[in-house]
Design an enzyme around this catalytic site. Structure first.
Site, PDB file in Angstrom:
ATOM      1  N   HIS A 122     -37.048  31.545  83.514  1.00  0.00           N
ATOM      2  CA  HIS A 122     -35.694  31.293  83.014  1.00  0.00           C
ATOM      3  C   HIS A 122     -34.624  32.040  83.800  1.00  0.00           C
ATOM      4  CE1 HIS A 122     -37.739  30.371  78.888  1.00  0.00           C
ATOM      5  NE2 HIS A 122     -37.841  29.366  79.733  1.00  0.00           N
ATOM      6  N   GLY A 191     -45.839  38.536  73.337  1.00  0.00           N
ATOM      7  CA  GLY A 191     -44.466  38.723  72.859  1.00  0.00           C
ATOM      8  C   GLY A 191     -43.559  37.525  73.002  1.00  0.00           C
ATOM      9  N   GLU A 219     -46.120  38.715  65.110  1.00  0.00           N
ATOM     10  CA  GLU A 219     -46.031  37.697  64.043  1.00  0.00           C
ATOM     11  C   GLU A 219     -46.904  36.494  64.375  1.00  0.00           C
ATOM     12  OE1 GLU A 219     -41.967  36.212  64.051  1.00  0.00           O
ATOM     13  OE2 GLU A 219     -42.263  35.210  65.979  1.00  0.00           O
TER      14      GLU A 219
HETATM   15  C1  BV8 Z   1     -36.308  21.827  79.566  1.00  0.00           C
HETATM   16  C2  BV8 Z   1     -32.572  31.933  79.598  1.00  0.00           C
HETATM   17  C3  BV8 Z   1     -36.447  19.636  80.359  1.00  0.00           C
HETATM   18  C4  BV8 Z   1     -31.185  32.104  79.132  1.00  0.00           C
HETATM   19  C5  BV8 Z   1     -33.814  30.713  77.889  1.00  0.00           C
HETATM   20  C6  BV8 Z   1     -33.422  18.857  72.656  1.00  0.00           C
HETATM   21  C7  BV8 Z   1     -32.450  18.750  73.633  1.00  0.00           C
HETATM   22  C8  BV8 Z   1     -32.555  19.410  74.855  1.00  0.00           C
HETATM   23  C9  BV8 Z   1     -33.671  20.177  75.121  1.00  0.00           C
HETATM   24  C10 BV8 Z   1     -34.628  20.260  74.125  1.00  0.00           C
HETATM   25  C11 BV8 Z   1     -34.531  19.627  72.916  1.00  0.00           C
HETATM   26  N1  BV8 Z   1     -35.628  19.935  72.180  1.00  0.00           N
HETATM   27  C12 BV8 Z   1     -36.428  20.756  72.878  1.00  0.00           C
HETATM   28  C13 BV8 Z   1     -35.837  20.928  74.066  1.00  0.00           C
HETATM   29  C14 BV8 Z   1     -36.345  21.702  75.141  1.00  0.00           C
HETATM   30  C15 BV8 Z   1     -35.691  23.087  75.100  1.00  0.00           C
HETATM   31  C16 BV8 Z   1     -36.279  23.878  73.952  1.00  0.00           C
HETATM   32  O1  BV8 Z   1     -37.425  24.264  74.023  1.00  0.00           O
HETATM   33  N2  BV8 Z   1     -35.503  24.097  72.879  1.00  0.00           N
HETATM   34  C17 BV8 Z   1     -36.025  24.854  71.773  1.00  0.00           C
HETATM   35  C18 BV8 Z   1     -34.935  25.738  71.191  1.00  0.00           C
HETATM   36  C19 BV8 Z   1     -36.582  23.874  70.755  1.00  0.00           C
HETATM   37  N3  BV8 Z   1     -36.065  23.661  76.345  1.00  0.00           N
HETATM   38  C20 BV8 Z   1     -35.251  23.509  77.403  1.00  0.00           C
HETATM   39  O2  BV8 Z   1     -34.153  22.999  77.343  1.00  0.00           O
HETATM   40  C21 BV8 Z   1     -35.830  24.011  78.715  1.00  0.00           C
HETATM   41  N4  BV8 Z   1     -35.658  22.986  79.697  1.00  0.00           N
HETATM   42  O3  BV8 Z   1     -37.061  21.576  78.662  1.00  0.00           O
HETATM   43  O4  BV8 Z   1     -35.987  20.922  80.562  1.00  0.00           O
HETATM   44  C22 BV8 Z   1     -35.446  18.963  79.439  1.00  0.00           C
HETATM   45  C23 BV8 Z   1     -34.132  18.888  79.846  1.00  0.00           C
HETATM   46  C24 BV8 Z   1     -33.231  18.203  79.021  1.00  0.00           C
HETATM   47  C25 BV8 Z   1     -33.654  17.657  77.804  1.00  0.00           C
HETATM   48  C26 BV8 Z   1     -34.989  17.813  77.382  1.00  0.00           C
HETATM   49  C27 BV8 Z   1     -35.888  18.466  78.197  1.00  0.00           C
HETATM   50  C28 BV8 Z   1     -35.114  25.262  79.173  1.00  0.00           C
HETATM   51  C29 BV8 Z   1     -35.370  26.382  78.190  1.00  0.00           C
HETATM   52  C30 BV8 Z   1     -34.848  27.681  78.776  1.00  0.00           C
HETATM   53  C31 BV8 Z   1     -33.828  28.286  77.846  1.00  0.00           C
HETATM   54  N5  BV8 Z   1     -33.427  29.581  78.373  1.00  0.00           N
HETATM   55  N6  BV8 Z   1     -33.452  31.883  78.435  1.00  0.00           N
HETATM   56  C32 BV8 Z   1     -30.999  33.426  78.473  1.00  0.00           C
HETATM   57  O5  BV8 Z   1     -31.958  34.202  78.299  1.00  0.00           O
HETATM   58  O6  BV8 Z   1     -29.848  33.692  78.113  1.00  0.00           O
HETATM   59  S1  BV8 Z   1     -34.852  30.696  76.571  1.00  0.00           S
HETATM   60  C33 BV8 Z   1     -34.833  32.166  75.738  1.00  0.00           C
HETATM   61  O7  BV8 Z   1     -35.809  32.010  74.708  1.00  0.00           O
HETATM   62  C34 BV8 Z   1     -35.294  33.369  76.522  1.00  0.00           C
HETATM   63  O8  BV8 Z   1     -35.717  33.117  77.829  1.00  0.00           O
HETATM   64  C35 BV8 Z   1     -36.492  33.830  75.692  1.00  0.00           C
HETATM   65  O9  BV8 Z   1     -37.414  34.516  76.412  1.00  0.00           O
HETATM   66  C36 BV8 Z   1     -36.987  32.508  75.286  1.00  0.00           C
HETATM   67  C37 BV8 Z   1     -38.094  32.382  74.317  1.00  0.00           C
HETATM   68  O10 BV8 Z   1     -37.924  33.315  73.334  1.00  0.00           O
HETATM   69  P1  BV8 Z   1     -39.048  34.460  73.267  1.00  0.00           P
HETATM   70  O11 BV8 Z   1     -39.160  35.083  74.608  1.00  0.00           O
HETATM   71  O12 BV8 Z   1     -40.277  33.891  72.686  1.00  0.00           O
HETATM   72  O13 BV8 Z   1     -38.332  35.489  72.337  1.00  0.00           O
HETATM   73  P2  BV8 Z   1     -38.241  35.435  70.744  1.00  0.00           P
HETATM   74  O14 BV8 Z   1     -37.215  36.425  70.335  1.00  0.00           O
HETATM   75  O15 BV8 Z   1     -38.143  34.015  70.295  1.00  0.00           O
HETATM   76  O16 BV8 Z   1     -39.683  35.960  70.277  1.00  0.00           O
HETATM   77  C38 BV8 Z   1     -40.053  37.291  70.517  1.00  0.00           C
HETATM   78  C39 BV8 Z   1     -41.470  37.410  70.017  1.00  0.00           C
HETATM   79  O17 BV8 Z   1     -41.947  38.715  70.331  1.00  0.00           O
HETATM   80  C40 BV8 Z   1     -41.583  37.238  68.519  1.00  0.00           C
HETATM   81  O18 BV8 Z   1     -42.641  36.334  68.235  1.00  0.00           O
HETATM   82  C41 BV8 Z   1     -41.932  38.646  68.004  1.00  0.00           C
HETATM   83  O19 BV8 Z   1     -42.853  38.617  66.925  1.00  0.00           O
HETATM   84  C42 BV8 Z   1     -42.609  39.239  69.206  1.00  0.00           C
HETATM   85  N7  BV8 Z   1     -42.481  40.690  69.319  1.00  0.00           N
HETATM   86  C43 BV8 Z   1     -41.399  41.454  69.039  1.00  0.00           C
HETATM   87  N8  BV8 Z   1     -41.676  42.740  69.339  1.00  0.00           N
HETATM   88  C44 BV8 Z   1     -42.951  42.772  69.814  1.00  0.00           C
HETATM   89  C45 BV8 Z   1     -43.464  41.472  69.804  1.00  0.00           C
HETATM   90  N9  BV8 Z   1     -44.713  41.175  70.212  1.00  0.00           N
HETATM   91  C46 BV8 Z   1     -45.482  42.198  70.652  1.00  0.00           C
HETATM   92  N10 BV8 Z   1     -45.047  43.476  70.697  1.00  0.00           N
HETATM   93  C47 BV8 Z   1     -43.803  43.803  70.286  1.00  0.00           C
HETATM   94  N11 BV8 Z   1     -43.400  45.090  70.328  1.00  0.00           N
END
Ligand code: BV8
Ligand code: ZN
Length: 250
Positions: A122, A191, A219
């Site tokens: 990303h 994570g 989680e």
């Molecule tokens: C794509 C960069 C093809 C920016 C990020 C409808 C319309 C358009 C698109 C979509 C759609 N539906 C789905 C999509 C696809 C979309 C998507 O997935 N949406 C989601 C919300 C449903 N994806 C995209 O658009 C991707 N491109 O698919 O292209 C396309 C194109 C057009 C149309 C369709 C398809 C691009 C996605 C990239 C987004 N950019 N980041 C920025 O950072 O500002 S994503 C962002 O979320 C970060 O990168 C982050 O890393 C990422 C994922 O989150 P996590 O890393 O998992 O973090 P989170 O907080 O969620 O979870 C943390 C976890 O850690 C938790 O589970 C917690 O329990 C755990 N934890 C906490 N502490 C600890 C721990 N574990 C262990 N130890 C600890 N101590």
């Protein structure tokens, strides 16, 4: 032996046997470095959902607001240091023939901990890309002297060099990730909430190709039921336990 000790022993054994390990990390691995995660309680800017700010539409509608968010995050990351989880993954490179570290994080902490061959799915919060000529500048200046920043080469509006929701992930990144999953014997998923595609499907791809998948997350995640070993502990505490230091290159 407790259930946790049993899981750690199983994971150690799988890692010992592997010659290629694919690793996928998310915001959780940086949580113990003080970097806020996306969806946790202390999630980034509670009153905004990342999906509302991390999009091209949000940027073009209000580049100043989106840059203020990134400037706030750059400030939050600036003082962050890698934690034992990052260092353990960097150390793993000395014990396993090949490690491919795929990260969704944009904080650069894996590289700072010494990991090589990091696939930044990303992008990177320390890179600023021109919206017109594509010039990329690496800048660690916090706070930014000018918001929104302009390209040093052509003077046009610059954006964070990250992948927003709705934007395509670079095909070379997808290829490198899928190749690593195809070639590895073990995949570590650390994570990540397993919500954001295409990263969220990588564990499924690994299982469909009969790889051993080990998840470390505090989680429950959507695909956890598919994985072989699920450890519900902090990555900074568990990862250093997974790689026994008496392993030589296999
Ligand atoms: C794509 C960069 C093809 C920016 C990020 C409808 C319309 C358009 C698109 C979509 C759609 N539906 C789905 C999509 C696809 C979309 C998507 O997935 N949406 C989601 C919300 C449903 N994806 C995209 O658009 C991707 N491109 O698919 O292209 C396309 C194109 C057009 C149309 C369709 C398809 C691009 C996605 C990239 C987004 N950019 N980041 C920025 O950072 O500002 S994503 C962002 O979320 C970060 O990168 C982050 O890393 C990422 C994922 O989150 P996590 O890393 O998992 O973090 P989170 O907080 O969620 O979870 C943390 C976890 O850690 C938790 O589970 C917690 O329990 C755990 N934890 C906490 N502490 C600890 C721990 N574990 C262990 N130890 C600890 N101590
Ligand atoms: Zn330019």
């Amino acid at each position: 032996m407790s259930e946790l000790e049993d899981k750690i022993a199983q994971a150690q054994e799988e890692i010992q046997k592997a010659s290629h390990i694919a690793v996928l990390t998310g915001a959780g691995i940086s949580a113990e470095s003080g970097v806020p995660t996306f969806r946790g309680q202390e999630g980034l800017w509670q009153n905004f959902r990342p999906e509302e700010l991390a999009t091209p539409e949000a940027f073009w509608r209000d580049p100043k607001l989106v840059w203020e968010w990134y400037d706030w995050r750059r400030n939050a990351v600036r003082d962050a240091k890698p934690n034992p989880g990052h260092y353990a993954l960097a150390e793993l490179e000395h014990y396993v023939q090949k490690i491919t570290l795929i990260t969704q994080n944009i904080d650069g902490l894996h590289q700072m901990a010494g990991s090589h061959d990091v696939v930044e799915m990303h992008g990177n919060i320390w890179q600023i890309k021109c919206t017109k000529c594509g010039e990329i500048e690496e800048s660690y200046v916090v706070p930014l002297p000018e918001i929104p920043p302009k390209c040093k080469k052509c003077g046009e509006l610059a954006r964070p060099n990250v992948v927003w929701f709705g934007e395509m992930i670079d095909m070379s990144v997808i290829d490198a990730s899928l190749q690593a999953i195809e070639q590895c014997q073990v995949m570590l998923i650390i994570g990540t909430s397993g919500v954001v595609e295409p990263a969220a499907s990588m564990g499924l791809v690994a299982k469909q190709t009969n790889k051993t998948v080990i998840e470390i997350n505090l989680e429950e995640t959507p695909s956890a039921g598919l994985y072989d070993i699920v450890i519900r502990e902090k990555s900074g505490e568990i990862l250093p336990l997974l790689f026994t230091s008496n392993k030589t290159l296999s």
